[in-house]
Motif scaffolding. Structure first.
Motif, PDB file in Angstrom:
ATOM      1  N   THR A 155       0.816  -1.207   0.000  1.00 21.45           N
ATOM      2  CA  THR A 155       0.000   0.000   0.000  1.00 21.45           C
ATOM      3  C   THR A 155       0.856   1.267   0.000  1.00 21.45           C
ATOM      4  OG1 THR A 155      -1.467  -1.266   1.454  1.00 21.45           O
ATOM      5  CG2 THR A 155      -1.985   1.062   1.123  1.00 21.45           C
ATOM      6  N   HIS A 156       0.489   2.218  -0.873  1.00 27.40           N
ATOM      7  CA  HIS A 156       1.155   3.514  -0.849  1.00 27.40           C
ATOM      8  C   HIS A 156       0.886   4.201   0.492  1.00 27.40           C
ATOM      9  CE1 HIS A 156       1.273   3.912  -5.532  1.00 27.40           C
ATOM     10  NE2 HIS A 156       2.119   2.998  -5.055  1.00 27.40           N
ATOM     11  N   ILE A 157       1.875   4.905   0.993  1.00 20.98           N
ATOM     12  CA  ILE A 157       1.806   5.500   2.320  1.00 20.98           C
ATOM     13  C   ILE A 157       1.570   7.009   2.196  1.00 20.98           C
ATOM     14  CG2 ILE A 157       2.987   5.780   4.514  1.00 20.98           C
ATOM     15  CD1 ILE A 157       2.358   2.863   3.755  1.00 20.98           C
ATOM     16  N   GLY A 158       0.402   7.474   2.637  1.00 18.73           N
ATOM     17  CA  GLY A 158       0.052   8.880   2.545  1.00 18.73           C
ATOM     18  C   GLY A 158       0.534   9.687   3.737  1.00 18.73           C
ATOM     19  N   THR A 159       0.179  10.974   3.727  1.00 16.53           N
ATOM     20  CA  THR A 159       0.702  11.909   4.726  1.00 16.53           C
ATOM     21  C   THR A 159       0.195  11.642   6.133  1.00 16.53           C
ATOM     22  OG1 THR A 159      -1.101  13.448   4.168  1.00 16.53           O
ATOM     23  CG2 THR A 159       0.995  13.732   3.017  1.00 16.53           C
ATOM     24  N   GLU A 160      -1.016  11.083   6.267  1.00 20.01           N
ATOM     25  CA  GLU A 160      -1.542  10.767   7.594  1.00 20.01           C
ATOM     26  C   GLU A 160      -0.916   9.503   8.157  1.00 20.01           C
ATOM     27  OE1 GLU A 160      -5.903  10.355   9.830  1.00 20.01           O
ATOM     28  OE2 GLU A 160      -5.776  10.248   7.635  1.00 20.01           O
ATOM     29  N   VAL A 161      -0.551   8.598   7.258  1.00 16.45           N
ATOM     30  CA  VAL A 161      -0.032   7.286   7.659  1.00 16.45           C
ATOM     31  C   VAL A 161       1.477   7.301   7.859  1.00 16.45           C
ATOM     32  CG1 VAL A 161       0.094   4.844   7.008  1.00 16.45           C
ATOM     33  CG2 VAL A 161      -1.937   6.191   6.421  1.00 16.45           C
TER      34      VAL A 161
ATOM     35  N   THR B 246       6.242   3.505  -1.147  1.00 15.73           N
ATOM     36  CA  THR B 246       6.010   4.713  -1.932  1.00 15.73           C
ATOM     37  C   THR B 246       5.195   5.692  -1.096  1.00 15.73           C
ATOM     38  OG1 THR B 246       6.027   3.491  -4.022  1.00 15.73           O
ATOM     39  CG2 THR B 246       4.962   5.646  -4.023  1.00 15.73           C
ATOM     40  N   TYR B 247       5.697   6.917  -0.953  1.00 17.76           N
ATOM     41  CA  TYR B 247       5.013   7.936  -0.161  1.00 17.76           C
ATOM     42  C   TYR B 247       4.302   8.916  -1.085  1.00 17.76           C
ATOM     43  CZ  TYR B 247       7.805   5.969   3.577  1.00 17.76           C
ATOM     44  OH  TYR B 247       8.364   5.091   4.482  1.00 17.76           O
ATOM     45  N   THR B 248       3.055   9.250  -0.737  1.00 22.46           N
ATOM     46  CA  THR B 248       2.212  10.080  -1.586  1.00 22.46           C
ATOM     47  C   THR B 248       1.749  11.330  -0.837  1.00 22.46           C
ATOM     48  OG1 THR B 248       0.226   8.858  -0.914  1.00 22.46           O
ATOM     49  CG2 THR B 248       1.403   8.061  -2.863  1.00 22.46           C
TER      50      THR B 248
ATOM     51  N   PRO C 124      -3.852  11.750   2.005  1.00 22.32           N
ATOM     52  CA  PRO C 124      -3.811  11.298   3.411  1.00 22.32           C
ATOM     53  C   PRO C 124      -3.377   9.851   3.584  1.00 22.32           C
ATOM     54  CG  PRO C 124      -5.786  12.589   3.017  1.00 22.32           C
ATOM     55  CD  PRO C 124      -5.153  12.353   1.662  1.00 22.32           C
ATOM     56  N   GLY C 125      -3.687   8.976   2.613  1.00 19.40           N
ATOM     57  CA  GLY C 125      -3.309   7.576   2.723  1.00 19.40           C
ATOM     58  C   GLY C 125      -4.440   6.693   3.184  1.00 19.40           C
ATOM     59  N   VAL C 126      -4.159   5.411   3.285  1.00 19.48           N
ATOM     60  CA  VAL C 126      -5.178   4.409   3.587  1.00 19.48           C
ATOM     61  C   VAL C 126      -5.176   4.095   5.083  1.00 19.48           C
ATOM     62  CG1 VAL C 126      -6.049   2.110   3.054  1.00 19.48           C
ATOM     63  CG2 VAL C 126      -4.837   3.418   1.297  1.00 19.48           C
TER      64      VAL C 126
ATOM     65  N   GLN D 298     -13.711  -0.589  -0.639  1.00 22.65           N
ATOM     66  CA  GLN D 298     -14.544  -0.756  -1.837  1.00 22.65           C
ATOM     67  C   GLN D 298     -14.431   0.452  -2.741  1.00 22.65           C
ATOM     68  OE1 GLN D 298     -18.511  -1.682  -0.495  1.00 22.65           O
ATOM     69  NE2 GLN D 298     -17.959  -3.703   0.251  1.00 22.65           N
ATOM     70  N   THR D 299     -14.446   1.635  -2.142  1.00 20.47           N
ATOM     71  CA  THR D 299     -14.299   2.865  -2.923  1.00 20.47           C
ATOM     72  C   THR D 299     -12.925   2.930  -3.577  1.00 20.47           C
ATOM     73  OG1 THR D 299     -15.794   4.046  -1.443  1.00 20.47           O
ATOM     74  CG2 THR D 299     -14.330   5.383  -2.815  1.00 20.47           C
ATOM     75  N   LEU D 300     -11.885   2.599  -2.811  1.00 19.04           N
ATOM     76  CA  LEU D 300     -10.532   2.653  -3.346  1.00 19.04           C
ATOM     77  C   LEU D 300     -10.338   1.681  -4.504  1.00 19.04           C
ATOM     78  CD1 LEU D 300      -8.492   2.937  -0.028  1.00 19.04           C
ATOM     79  CD2 LEU D 300      -8.482   4.600  -1.881  1.00 19.04           C
ATOM     80  N   PHE D 301     -10.798   0.443  -4.330  1.00 16.18           N
ATOM     81  CA  PHE D 301     -10.630  -0.545  -5.398  1.00 16.18           C
ATOM     82  C   PHE D 301     -11.458  -0.204  -6.630  1.00 16.18           C
ATOM     83  CE2 PHE D 301      -8.995  -3.497  -2.052  1.00 16.18           C
ATOM     84  CZ  PHE D 301      -7.815  -3.843  -2.685  1.00 16.18           C
ATOM     85  N   SER D 302     -12.591   0.471  -6.448  1.00 14.73           N
ATOM     86  CA  SER D 302     -13.476   0.787  -7.576  1.00 14.73           C
ATOM     87  C   SER D 302     -12.939   1.910  -8.453  1.00 14.73           C
ATOM     88  CB  SER D 302     -14.870   1.167  -7.067  1.00 14.73           C
ATOM     89  OG  SER D 302     -14.848   2.395  -6.375  1.00 14.73           O
ATOM     90  N   THR D 303     -11.921   2.626  -7.984  1.00 14.30           N
ATOM     91  CA  THR D 303     -11.379   3.720  -8.794  1.00 14.30           C
ATOM     92  C   THR D 303     -10.626   3.227 -10.016  1.00 14.30           C
ATOM     93  OG1 THR D 303      -9.287   3.801  -7.562  1.00 14.30           O
ATOM     94  CG2 THR D 303     -11.124   5.153  -6.725  1.00 14.30           C
ATOM     95  N   GLY D 304     -10.150   1.976  -9.970  1.00 17.78           N
ATOM     96  CA  GLY D 304      -9.357   1.452 -11.072  1.00 17.78           C
ATOM     97  C   GLY D 304      -7.920   1.924 -11.053  1.00 17.78           C
ATOM     98  N   GLU D 305      -7.569   2.743 -10.077  1.00 12.82           N
ATOM     99  CA  GLU D 305      -6.204   3.228  -9.959  1.00 12.82           C
ATOM    100  C   GLU D 305      -5.385   2.294  -9.061  1.00 12.82           C
ATOM    101  OE1 GLU D 305      -6.320   7.203  -8.531  1.00 12.82           O
ATOM    102  OE2 GLU D 305      -7.540   7.954 -10.204  1.00 12.82           O
ATOM    103  N   ARG D 306      -4.095   2.234  -9.312  1.00 13.88           N
ATOM    104  CA  ARG D 306      -3.211   1.406  -8.501  1.00 13.88           C
ATOM    105  C   ARG D 306      -2.671   2.250  -7.351  1.00 13.88           C
ATOM    106  NH1 ARG D 306       2.054   1.006  -8.508  1.00 13.88           N
ATOM    107  NH2 ARG D 306       2.242   2.007 -10.542  1.00 13.88           N
ATOM    108  N   TRP D 307      -2.954   1.820  -6.130  1.00 18.56           N
ATOM    109  CA  TRP D 307      -2.466   2.531  -4.946  1.00 18.56           C
ATOM    110  C   TRP D 307      -1.576   1.618  -4.107  1.00 18.56           C
ATOM    111  CZ3 TRP D 307      -5.117   0.015  -0.923  1.00 18.56           C
ATOM    112  CH2 TRP D 307      -6.329  -0.601  -1.279  1.00 18.56           C
ATOM    113  N   TRP D 308      -0.769   0.842  -4.824  1.00 20.95           N
ATOM    114  CA  TRP D 308       0.183  -0.061  -4.190  1.00 20.95           C
ATOM    115  C   TRP D 308       1.422  -0.203  -5.078  1.00 20.95           C
ATOM    116  CZ3 TRP D 308      -4.798  -1.485  -5.652  1.00 20.95           C
ATOM    117  CH2 TRP D 308      -4.910  -2.194  -6.859  1.00 20.95           C
ATOM    118  N   GLY D 309       2.490  -0.752  -4.522  1.00 18.62           N
ATOM    119  CA  GLY D 309       3.759  -0.867  -5.216  1.00 18.62           C
ATOM    120  C   GLY D 309       3.798  -1.995  -6.234  1.00 18.62           C
ATOM    121  N   ILE D 310       4.922  -2.083  -6.939  1.00 22.68           N
ATOM    122  CA  ILE D 310       5.129  -3.105  -7.963  1.00 22.68           C
ATOM    123  C   ILE D 310       6.328  -3.965  -7.563  1.00 22.68           C
ATOM    124  CG2 ILE D 310       5.662  -3.554 -10.387  1.00 22.68           C
ATOM    125  CD1 ILE D 310       4.410  -0.870 -11.075  1.00 22.68           C
TER     126      ILE D 310
END
Length: 301
Positions: free
Chosen positions: A64-70, A89-91, A94-96, A114-126
């Motif tokens: 999971t990408h790490i946001g500013t709150e996390v 990866t830091y973004t 706010p983060g998850v 559910q909302t995060l996965f439904s965006t179709g965007e990748r919010w995790w590393g490779i």
């Protein structure tokens, strides 16, 4: 990157708001008294990293990408632990995070997955080969689609055993796992109408690895292709919170794979890890130590 890490972890890394209630679980229109509350690292991979570090294992984790709150929570918590954060990866968002309300055996997680996965965007590393090449074992959460699959394929290509959770019988992750831990929630969702024995037989038929079915405080089933179904009672514990019990069991399996444990020994060790974990709250501040796990095994096994 710390090339000395023994274990590579890929999956959910969150900051969790955990709320322990004093007098039973929430009831509509009734007041509930909070006993304790914390904001600490969580998620399947975050919790596994915490537990493995406490057991004396060095890990490197991604997911999971790490946001500013996390980020402050993660960086501060792991600064003195054997957990390498260099792949994260830091973004700027706010983060998850998630919130879990707990009362003994009962808990209710809340989030926006559910909302995060439904965006179709990748919010995790490779995952990449160089992330895994120097490790001896891995653990892979199955939730990140192609990237979870890629992590498993890299492990197979490099000959690195991995542990996973809640993968269906015909998936690549299950078929190639050293250990796949299946929860009763997964069985209810993925195999409605089937008995636990039927699911176990199906899982065994598709993998040479070890399949373990957990049932909370109930009997565990485990076995491999062509073998019989083995059973083991969960080790007793005085339950304070079940939050992180499954993730701790996974961590125990990773420890068992890393140290070449036989199936019976591995399942017993993982069960003892969970027994220690559910006896305290919050788990991140009180993870099981190797001495505590061995003491439980000697007392009850």
């Amino acid at each position: 990157m710390n090339k000395g890490a023994e274990v590579y972890l890929f999956g959910q890394i969150l900051a969790t708001r955990s709320i322990l209630l004093r007098d039973g679980f929430l009831k509509p229109d009734e007041y509930s008294e909070i006993s304790e509350q914390y904001f600490l690292p969580g998620g399947e991979t975050g919790t596994a990293a915490t537990v493995l570090s406490s057991l004396g294992v060095s890990v490197i984790m991604d997911g999971t990408h790490i946001g500013t709150e996390v980020a402050p929570v993660i960086k501060d918590f792991y600064k003195d632990k054997s957990v390498d954060l260099s792949l994260l990866t830091y973004t700027d968002d706010p983060g998850v995070t998630d919130t879990v309300v707990i009362a003994g055996l009962v808990r209710s997680p809340m989030g926006r997955f559910q909302t995060l996965f439904s965006t179709g965007e990748r919010w995790w590393g490779i995952p990449k080969e160089e992330h895994i090449a120097h490790c001896k074992a891995a653990a892979i959460d199955p939730y990140f689609y192609n990237e979870s699959l890629s992590a498993a394929e890299i492990c197979v290509r490099l000959g690195k055993p991995y542990v996973t959770i809640d993968c269906v019988h015909d998936s690549y992750l299950h078929r190639n796992a050293a250990v796949d831990v299946i929860s009763h929630e997964c069985i209810d969702m993925r195999y409605p109408g089937k008995t636990v024995e039927e699911v176990m037989a199906l899982m065994q038929a598709w993998s040479d690895g070890l399949t373990v079915i957990t049932q909370g405080g109930g009997e565990m089933l485990y076995g491999r292709r062509g073998g019989e179904i083995h059973r083991m009672a969960a080790l007793p514990a005085e339950v304070k919170s079940t939050l992180g019990a499954g993730d701790t069991f996974k961590a125990g399996c990773v420890y068992g794979v890393l140290h070449g444990m036989a199936d019976d020994e591995l399942v017993r060790f993982a069960s003892a890890c969970s027994a220690v974990a559910i006896s305290r709250f919050p788990l991140p501040l009180n993870p099981p130590t190797l001495d505590e796990v061995r003491e439980v095994i000697e007392k009850y096994a």
